[in-house]
Write an enzyme that holds these catalytic residues in place. Structure first.
Site, PDB file in Angstrom:
ATOM      1  N   HIS A 205     -41.574 -44.591 -26.387  1.00 60.65           N
ATOM      2  CA  HIS A 205     -42.049 -45.328 -27.106  1.00 60.65           C
ATOM      3  C   HIS A 205     -43.443 -44.716 -27.628  1.00 60.65           C
ATOM      4  O   HIS A 205     -43.699 -44.567 -28.798  1.00 60.65           O
ATOM      5  CB  HIS A 205     -42.218 -46.831 -26.751  1.00 60.65           C
ATOM      6  CG  HIS A 205     -40.918 -47.560 -26.233  1.00 60.65           C
ATOM      7  ND1 HIS A 205     -39.659 -47.386 -27.027  1.00 60.65           N
ATOM      8  CD2 HIS A 205     -40.346 -47.883 -25.095  1.00 60.65           C
ATOM      9  CE1 HIS A 205     -38.660 -47.849 -26.193  1.00 60.65           C
ATOM     10  NE2 HIS A 205     -39.289 -48.192 -25.407  1.00 60.65           N
TER      11      HIS A 205
ATOM     12  N   ASP B  70     -31.873 -45.527 -26.387  1.00 63.02           N
ATOM     13  CA  ASP B  70     -32.452 -46.834 -25.754  1.00 63.02           C
ATOM     14  C   ASP B  70     -31.521 -47.918 -25.627  1.00 63.02           C
ATOM     15  O   ASP B  70     -30.659 -47.758 -24.480  1.00 63.02           O
ATOM     16  CB  ASP B  70     -33.548 -47.041 -26.400  1.00 63.02           C
ATOM     17  CG  ASP B  70     -34.588 -48.124 -25.696  1.00 63.02           C
ATOM     18  OD1 ASP B  70     -34.280 -48.443 -24.571  1.00 63.02           O
ATOM     19  OD2 ASP B  70     -35.736 -48.439 -26.174  1.00 63.02           O
TER      20      ASP B  70
HETATM   21 ZN   LIG Z   1     -36.047 -48.384 -22.636  1.00 64.74          ZN
END
Ligand SMILES: [Zn+2]
Length: 392
Positions: free
Chosen positions: A242, A293
């Site tokens: 991220h 994800d």
């Molecule tokens: Zn994750």
């Protein structure tokens, strides 16, 4: 292209062999961040609970926890297999699984403490996708079944899983810590040290949500990536997933330590996380990878397109993510998706077949094909996936 024992040995003009009319070959995409079981939330979380009109990452997480609590070794293998089969159909030939559901729902270990990790690994074998399995350390918060009582116990389990996977070439095992929320400073030091000593890949979520950054500041007096640098967690084998809210100082630290950032734009958009600081990552030469994800969507082309499209929205410009001397963001984006520049001798023969007669690619000049793939198509143009497992 000549392939021997799962590796590309030669690329050049064809003399014999099989011709693939109306096809282009590209490297297989690498899905560098996956929670396979979250595929089970698809479509189910796209409506808010009227009694809780403020829906955000943290309310989504409660839905995700409820699903995580219900998993069994059989059901996690099944949902993971479906997820990996969808990945292969979309053009991913390898996946990094960030695996944190370890124990029975009440927190006691299974008879084999790696039962769930092995179930997920076997799902990858069933599907035929290359797997980097990351057992994830979790010390506090979350569900009882995520947590280990000590970092020693956690690392012993990682050792056992590495032994088990040694005779299974499509499966590699690394290590991860969930986040600076879920793991204290001492664990970060131990796990970082283990990964350095053993020379295995090391991953962690960081700077996904503002609240996480604020909590880290109040607990440790530093931001998440600064804490990772202080604890020896950052290095060339480290991937920070991220980095949405990483500031300039944190990006400098990632660059100095040679770490990678894994962006997950479709999930980050779906959860309202924010925007990847893509220009800051590019100018510092930080390696970039992508992951699907939560699997709200499984489409490598869409992940790549989102990175550049968001950079355009943020900057008010076009063709933003250009490497030195470049005129198109396409090479940079494809390198992030493939983990390499193109098809070269010595690489594993993990490939995708692109159907050139698909309507999305009709009338596209050959020289424009890479950009047409990223900006004007999607996983629908993938008509075949070759995941050639290495024999050595
Ligand atoms: Zn994750």
């Amino acid at each position: 292209m000549t392939i021997e024992d799962g590796r590309i040995v030669e690329v050049g003009p064809a003399t014999d062999g099989e011709l693939l009319p109306d096809r282009a070959l590209a490297p297989g995409f690498v899905n560098d961040h996956s929670h396979a079981f979250q595929r089970g939330l698809r479509g189910a979380v796209e409506r808010m609970d009227p009694s809780r009109p403020h829906d955000d990452f943290w309310t989504w997480r409660e839905r995700m926890y409820a699903l995580a609590d219900s998993l069994t070794p059989d059901s996690i293998r099944e949902v993971s297999r479906r997820c990996y089969e969808e990945m292969l159909s979309a053009g991913y030939t390898s996946v990094t699984e960030f695996h944190y559901v370890h124990h029975r729902p009440d927190g006691t270990p299974y008879r084999d403490p790696n039962a769930l990790a092995k179930a997920v690994a076997l799902a990858a074998e069933d599907a035929g996708i290359r797997l980097l399995m990351l057992p994830v350390a979790y010390a506090r918060g979350g569900l009882p079944r995520f947590r280990d009582t000590s970092v020693r116990e956690f690392l012993r389990r990682v050792d056992n899983l590495r032994e088990w996977s040694a005779g299974r070439p499509p499966i590699q095992v690394g290590v991860a810590a969930h986040s600076v929320r879920a793991v204290p400073r001492g664990w970060l030091e131990e796990i970082g040290g283990y990964a350095r000593r053993e020379e295995v890949p090391l991953h962690i979520h960081a700077d996904e949500q503002r609240r996480e950054t604020e909590e880290c500041l109040s607990e440790h007096g530093v931001r998440p990536v600064e804490l990772l640098a202080q604890t020896g967690f950052l290095g060339p084998n480290t991937t920070v997933v991220h980095a949405t809210h990483a500031d300039a100082r944190e990006l400098d630290l990632l660059a100095e330590h040679g770490a990678t950032v894994c962006a997950c734009p479709t999930t980050e958009g779906n959860l309202g996380d924010g925007f990847l600081p893509a220009e800051g990552i590019l100018v510092r030469g930080i390696r970039l990878s992508v992951g699907s994800d939560s699997h709200v969507r499984i489409d490598p082309f869409e992940e790549l397109r989102e990175i550049e499209t968001n950079a355009r929205r943020l900057s008010g410009r076009r063709n933003v993510l250009l490497v030195e001397g470049g005129v198109s963001p396409t090479p940079y984006l494809l390198r992030a998706g493939w983990g390499r520049a193109g098809i070269e001798p010595g690489d594993p023969a993990d490939l995708v077949e692109i159907g050139l007669s698909h309507p999305a690619l009709a009338d596209v000049e050959a020289e424009n094909l890479p950009s047409a793939l990223v900006f004007g198509s999607g996983s629908v143009v993938v008509v075949g996936t070759w995941a050639e497992m290495l024999k050595c």
